[in-house]
Design an enzyme around this catalytic site. Structure first.
Site, short mmCIF file in Angstrom:
data_model
loop_
_atom_site.label_atom_id
_atom_site.label_comp_id
_atom_site.label_asym_id
_atom_site.label_seq_id
_atom_site.Cartn_x
_atom_site.Cartn_y
_atom_site.Cartn_z
CE LYS A 1 -2.89 1.79 3.71
NZ LYS A 1 -2.46 3.31 3.48
CG ASP B 1 -5.49 4.55 1.22
OD1 ASP B 1 -6.41 5.03 1.20
OD2 ASP B 1 -5.03 4.17 2.43
CG LEU B 2 -3.04 8.71 -3.60
CD1 LEU B 2 -3.19 9.27 -5.15
CD2 LEU B 2 -2.26 8.81 -2.67
CE LYS B 3 -7.97 6.50 3.82
NZ LYS B 3 -6.93 6.33 4.12
CG ASP C 1 -11.77 17.02 -6.64
OD1 ASP C 1 -12.85 18.21 -6.84
OD2 ASP C 1 -10.57 17.40 -6.29
CB THR D 1 -11.67 3.97 12.06
OG1 THR D 1 -10.23 4.14 11.65
CG2 THR D 1 -11.84 2.81 11.29
NE ARG E 1 1.96 1.88 13.06
CZ ARG E 1 1.12 1.95 14.18
NH1 ARG E 1 1.09 3.44 14.22
NH2 ARG E 1 -0.80 2.27 14.09
O1 C5P Z 1 0.69 0.10 11.13
P1 C5P Z 1 -0.28 -0.08 10.71
O2 C5P Z 1 -0.38 -2.26 10.42
O3 C5P Z 1 -1.37 0.47 11.67
O4 C5P Z 1 -1.20 0.51 8.95
C1 C5P Z 1 -1.81 0.47 9.18
C2 C5P Z 1 -1.97 1.30 7.44
O5 C5P Z 1 -3.64 1.34 7.63
C3 C5P Z 1 -2.00 2.63 7.46
O6 C5P Z 1 -1.11 3.13 6.38
C4 C5P Z 1 -3.33 3.38 7.93
O7 C5P Z 1 -3.10 4.80 7.71
C5 C5P Z 1 -4.34 2.53 7.20
N1 C5P Z 1 -4.95 2.68 8.15
C6 C5P Z 1 -5.95 2.92 8.46
N2 C5P Z 1 -6.90 2.98 9.23
C7 C5P Z 1 -7.91 3.50 8.76
C8 C5P Z 1 -7.40 3.80 7.54
C9 C5P Z 1 -6.92 2.68 7.44
O8 C5P Z 1 -5.43 2.25 9.75
N3 C5P Z 1 -9.27 3.03 9.38
#
Ligand code: C5P
Length: 233
Positions: free
Chosen positions: A31, A58-60, A63, A118, A210
């Site tokens: 991603k 993932d640029l959401k 517009d 979220t 992470r």
């Molecule tokens: O490091 P981690 O596993 O928390 O990363 C989750 C990824 O998913 C990040 O890129 C975060 O921006 C994205 N994300 C999220 N929760 C959402 C939507 C996207 O954690 N509701």
């Protein structure tokens, strides 16, 4: 079988390429989000694809329909596999995104709709004029609306997948961040699920950042998550 997507939440193309090489064969999907894309642009998408990997851009987008249609077309030309839009952009915008994606045929990008971020709670929804509904009700309603308008799937919390997968049409993609292997640091994620739970509830793609990127051995960390996913599917 559900697929693992590793979130390349790093700042430079060099770091991204280094991580993808370090993780190696076990992971085939990455991603690229706002941080990395804003810093490095389409070159980083190309670099990850040149390593033989699929890309979730993932640029959401949110517009007017014409702008989103043209942005999705640009993503299709870059060869990305998944792209995100906000379902609050409305019917015409979602249809425009889906139509632009369809121009690339089966191999073109699939459009994922974000329903309710979220990070928003009931009070936040009321602030933006959505009252009388809980976030969960709003998610379900937006999910139905977005998929009826042509979105191929949804980005949703693993806690929401179970309820949605039963009511949306077969083949809908459910892409879930907020996944943490048992015992992993939760970080700033609040509503987490294990990889096995997410798959069991119907997730088709798990996004993990992470727990893989910050692991001492990212390749082993990814393998452990995949083992947990495969034990279910
Ligand atoms: O490091 P981690 O596993 O928390 O990363 C989750 C990824 O998913 C990040 O890129 C975060 O921006 C994205 N994300 C999220 N929760 C959402 C939507 C996207 O954690 N509701």
């Amino acid at each position: 079988m559900a697929e693992l997507i590793v979130a390349l939440d790093v700042q430079t193309r060099e770091e991204a390429v280094e991580k993808v090489k370090l993780i190696g064969d076990p992971v085939g999907f990455y991603k690229i989000g706002l941080e990395l894309f804003t810093a490095e642009g389409p070159d980083v998408v190309k670099a990850v694809r040149d390593l033989g990997k699929k890309v979730f851009l993932d640029l959401k987008f949110h517009d007017i329909p014409r702008t989103v249609e043209r942005a999705v077309r640009s993503g299709g030309k870059l060869g990305v596999d998944l792209m995100t839009i906000h379902s609050v952009g409305g019917r015409a915008m979602i249809r425009a995104a889906a139509d632009a994606a369809a121009e690339f045929g089966e191999a073109g990008p699939k459009i994922l709709a974000v329903t309710v971020l979220t990070s928003l709670d009931q009070g936040d929804l009321e602030d933006v004029g959505i009252s009388g509904r809980t976030p969960a009700e709003q998610v379900a309603s937006m999910a139905r609306f977005a998929t009826e308008c042509g979105a191929h799937g949804l980005v949703c919390s693993p806690k929401e997948v179970g309820a949605l997968s039963g009511v949306l049409k077969a083949g809908t993609l459910f892409v879930t961040p907020g996944v943490r292997p048992a015992g992993a640091a939760v970080g700033d994620q609040k509503r987490v699920a294990t990889p096995a739970d997410a798959v069991r509830d119907g997730a088709t793609h798990l996004v993990v950042g992470r727990p893989v990127l910050a692991a001492e051995n990212p390749c082993d960390a990814a393998r452990a998550i995949l083992a947990e996913m495969n034990a279910v599917s």
